[in-house]
Design an enzyme around this catalytic site. Structure first.
Site, PDB file in Angstrom:
ATOM      1  N   PHE A 217      -4.869  18.594 -10.955  1.00 44.94           N
ATOM      2  CA  PHE A 217      -3.910  17.522 -10.723  1.00 44.94           C
ATOM      3  C   PHE A 217      -4.607  16.444  -9.801  1.00 44.94           C
ATOM      4  CE2 PHE A 217      -0.371  14.710  -9.674  1.00 44.94           C
ATOM      5  CZ  PHE A 217       0.052  14.352 -10.853  1.00 44.94           C
ATOM      6  N   ASP A 326     -10.039  16.532  -3.123  1.00 46.47           N
ATOM      7  CA  ASP A 326      -8.794  15.946  -3.137  1.00 46.47           C
ATOM      8  C   ASP A 326      -7.846  16.779  -2.539  1.00 46.47           C
ATOM      9  OD1 ASP A 326      -6.159  15.228  -3.844  1.00 46.47           O
ATOM     10  OD2 ASP A 326      -6.425  14.890  -5.949  1.00 46.47           O
ATOM     11  N   LYS A 357       0.725  12.096   0.939  1.00 40.45           N
ATOM     12  CA  LYS A 357       1.845  13.463   1.063  1.00 40.45           C
ATOM     13  C   LYS A 357       1.991  13.414   2.820  1.00 40.45           C
ATOM     14  CE  LYS A 357       1.484  15.586  -3.098  1.00 40.45           C
ATOM     15  NZ  LYS A 357       2.854  15.876  -3.911  1.00 40.45           N
ATOM     16  N   THR A 381      -3.112  -5.561  -2.565  1.00 38.57           N
ATOM     17  CA  THR A 381      -2.271  -6.266  -1.751  1.00 38.57           C
ATOM     18  C   THR A 381      -2.063  -5.600  -0.372  1.00 38.57           C
ATOM     19  OG1 THR A 381      -1.013  -7.048  -3.595  1.00 38.57           O
ATOM     20  CG2 THR A 381      -0.278  -7.566  -1.552  1.00 38.57           C
TER      21      THR A 381
HETATM   22  O1  PSZ Z   1       4.600  15.158 -11.257  1.00 37.61           O
HETATM   23  C1  PSZ Z   1       3.934  14.334 -10.583  1.00 37.61           C
HETATM   24  O2  PSZ Z   1       3.554  13.258 -10.637  1.00 37.61           O
HETATM   25  C2  PSZ Z   1       3.495  15.013  -9.519  1.00 37.61           C
HETATM   26  S1  PSZ Z   1       4.246  16.565  -8.831  1.00 37.61           S
HETATM   27  C3  PSZ Z   1       3.439  16.589  -7.679  1.00 37.61           C
HETATM   28  C4  PSZ Z   1       2.296  15.649  -7.492  1.00 37.61           C
HETATM   29  C5  PSZ Z   1       2.325  14.741  -8.756  1.00 37.61           C
HETATM   30  N1  PSZ Z   1       1.096  15.637  -6.686  1.00 37.61           N
HETATM   31  C6  PSZ Z   1       0.429  14.502  -6.333  1.00 37.61           C
HETATM   32  C7  PSZ Z   1      -0.964  14.643  -6.321  1.00 37.61           C
HETATM   33  C8  PSZ Z   1      -1.786  16.018  -5.869  1.00 37.61           C
HETATM   34  O3  PSZ Z   1      -0.725  17.001  -5.757  1.00 37.61           O
HETATM   35  C9  PSZ Z   1      -2.895  15.723  -5.646  1.00 37.61           C
HETATM   36  C10 PSZ Z   1      -3.789  17.282  -5.551  1.00 37.61           C
HETATM   37  N2  PSZ Z   1      -3.904  14.705  -6.122  1.00 37.61           N
HETATM   38  C11 PSZ Z   1      -2.959  13.541  -6.314  1.00 37.61           C
HETATM   39  C12 PSZ Z   1      -1.880  13.589  -6.340  1.00 37.61           C
HETATM   40  C13 PSZ Z   1      -1.169  12.154  -6.587  1.00 37.61           C
HETATM   41  O4  PSZ Z   1      -0.451  11.771  -5.570  1.00 37.61           O
HETATM   42  P1  PSZ Z   1       0.786  10.552  -5.728  1.00 37.61           P
HETATM   43  O5  PSZ Z   1       1.880  11.381  -6.378  1.00 37.61           O
HETATM   44  O6  PSZ Z   1       1.122  10.172  -4.512  1.00 37.61           O
HETATM   45  O7  PSZ Z   1       0.111   9.433  -6.851  1.00 37.61           O
END
Ligand code: PSZ
Length: 500
Positions: A217, A326, A357, A381
């Site tokens: 992810f 990541d 996070k 921006t």
């Molecule tokens: O369902 C979702 O959109 C979720 S549930 C948990 C996440 C997203 N985690 C975000 C995440 C991550 O765990 C890793 C390893 N890389 C990138 C991301 C993306 O971060 P955000 O959500 O801040 O864009």
């Protein structure tokens, strides 16, 4: 703050007190004496089922405005404290999910409240700058004090961004720009490249790829989504790139019993990575970068050995691909080291490390050569938010002052040992207990049982999350102490007993 003497006492007393009761009786996992922490509650306190009536009413109201299918319940953030999240029906839950693993030091930490009430910080909250063009005077100092003070080995540059996806998206762009400049020998782009890029055609928009792993992810924006392979719901109906996807090792547990099988499994995956890099080069879509999570989180808390990552890093070097780690979910201390990749013990672990996070601001660290050659190539921006750096400075102070990395290691050990114990008590339900620091998970026999356990645990005051097909993940804040572990283990045991 607990003195070192008190901390030693806590460690000792927990070892004495962690024990299983006689079969059939309630699991007795006794908490160590609670350290002084005025801003926290004593334990969970449940008044209604969750979601309670007020949450249901608000969900209905919001349903007239948005899709509310994912909403668990509504929160009372004023009353939430430390490890406890309070909902609008007055239920107080021990939070082991922490807003999808994004709360570093608990709710309403006094040190963070103080940042808000310090008049010298007001202008930073009120005036959000376009950081790429008009940064405030203290911005270099603040970056040095915060993000650069915890920079991964070999990285002295950092680019802030708003969220995890946005960080990865821009990191991929930095990788492509670096790769093409390398191919061009750093000479200027041709006329043909300049005109073709405006109509999405090669050579200006080159056929390059990022290699990712099955189960990964990396976010939901279009570029990131091409490297996300954890759930169908993220991907369906969205056009994507034909980029290579390698298998991520599927380790067998307990690790000590499957050393040979697991080494073979990792070797198989690494071989596949090299094959894919060769294949995609032959297809005319060279792999410019490899992206990987140190622990695949959304995909089910899948771990691999330090040796696997070392070899993967070598493969990236051998084939001239950037290595992007990541750390959006693993970063910020939860695995027992500030960055999970530190567990690999490498001097040169990566070319790019992205975060968000628990770091409160998104962004990515990178090697000097991955700095885009011109202004405005990596840009938007806000490019982050300096008020988040003020909070991050305090979070890092609290981590140091309260020795939270030690706490994470101590609670992590208690949590994992507790999960091992429960696993032997409930072999029909639990398997594959695993973790690093408090970043732990356990598999449940099937999806329905997993979901039922999550709901029942929540009704008893322990808020947990799922990941992968049938895992439960533990994602407490860094202030999750041993006595919180024991509260959790007792609730978890009671819920498991209901499923026997
Ligand atoms: O369902 C979702 O959109 C979720 S549930 C948990 C996440 C997203 N985690 C975000 C995440 C991550 O765990 C890793 C390893 N890389 C990138 C991301 C993306 O971060 P955000 O959500 O801040 O864009």
């Amino acid at each position: 703050m607990a003195s070192s003497l008190l901390r030693r006492q806590l460690g000792l007393s927990v070892q004495r007190n962690l024990r299983l009761s006689i079969p059939g009786c309630r699991y007795v996992s006794k908490a160590a004496p609670r350290a002084q922490q005025e801003f926290e509650y004593d334990g969970p306190c449940m008044k209604t089922q969750v979601p309670g009536p007020r949450s249901q009413e608000l969900t209905k109201q919001l349903g007239d405005i948005q899709n509310v299918g994912a909403i668990n319940f509504f929160c009372n953030y004023e009353d939430s404290r430390g490890n406890y999240l309070v909902d609008v029906d007055g239920n107080r839950m021990l939070d082991i999910y922490t807003q999808i693993s994004s709360i570093p030091i608990g709710y309403n930490h006094p040190a963070l409240l103080k940042v808000m009430t310090d008049p010298s910080n007001l202008s930073t909250f009120v005036n959000r700058p376009a950081l790429g063009i008009l940064p405030p005077e203290n911005f270099p100092d603040k970056l040095n004090e915060t993000l650069l003070s915890v920079a991964p080995s070999g990285m002295s540059r950092v680019q802030t961004m708003a969220c995890g996806s946005c960080s990865n998206e821009n990191a991929y762009k930095a990788i492509f720009i670096w790769y093409r400049n390398k191919e061009r020998g750093n000479s200027p782009a041709s006329e043909e490249e300049l005109t073709s890029c405006m109509v999405n055609q090669a050579p200006g928009c080159p056929d390059l790829s990022i290699l990712s792993f099955m189960g990964a992810f990396h976010g939901r924006t279009l570029g990131c989504l091409a490297t996300t392979h954890s759930k169908v719901i993220h991907k369906l109906d969205v056009p994507s790139f034909d980029w290579p996807i390698a298998p991520f090792p599927r380790l067998q547990y307990p690790l000590e019993e499957f050393t040979r099988e697991n080494a073979q499994e990792e070797a198989r995956c690494l071989e596949e990575v090299e094959d894919l890099i060769v294949k995609w080069r032959q297809k005319g879509m060279p792999v410019a970068g490899i992206v990987i999570e140190p622990i695949q989180a959304e995909g089910g808390d899948n771990h691999a050995s330090a040796d696997f990552f070392k070899q993967l890093r070598n493969i990236s070097r051998k084939h001239g691909c950037a290595f992007h780690v990541d750390e959006v979910q693993t970063g910020g201390g939860t695995t027992g080291k500030f960055w999970a990749h530190q567990h690999w013990g490498m001097d040169d672990p990566a070319d790019i490390v992205s975060f968000s996070k628990k770091l409160l601001t998104g962004g990515y660290y990178h090697k000097l050569e991955l700095q885009a050659d011109k202004a405005y190539r990596i840009f938007n921006t806000w490019m982050g938010d300096p008020s988040k750096n003020l909070f991050l400075a305090e979070v890092l102070n609290v981590i140091r002052r309260e020795s939270l990395m030690e706490e994470v290691n101590r609670s992590g050990k208690a949590l994992l040992n507790g999960l091992y114990d429960l696993q032997t008590r409930y072999p029909g339900i639990l398997s594959r207990a695993r973790g690093q620091g408090t970043f732990c998970a356990i598999d449940i026999c099937d999806d329905d049982t997993r979901n039922s356990i999550l709901t029942k645990a929540r009704d008893k005051g322990a808020l947990l999350g799922g990941c992968g097909d049938r895992s439960i993940r533990f994602r407490p804040a860094l202030v999750f102490k041993e006595y919180h572990v024991h509260i959790l283990l007792n609730i978890f045991n009671d819920v498991l007993a209901m499923h026997k």
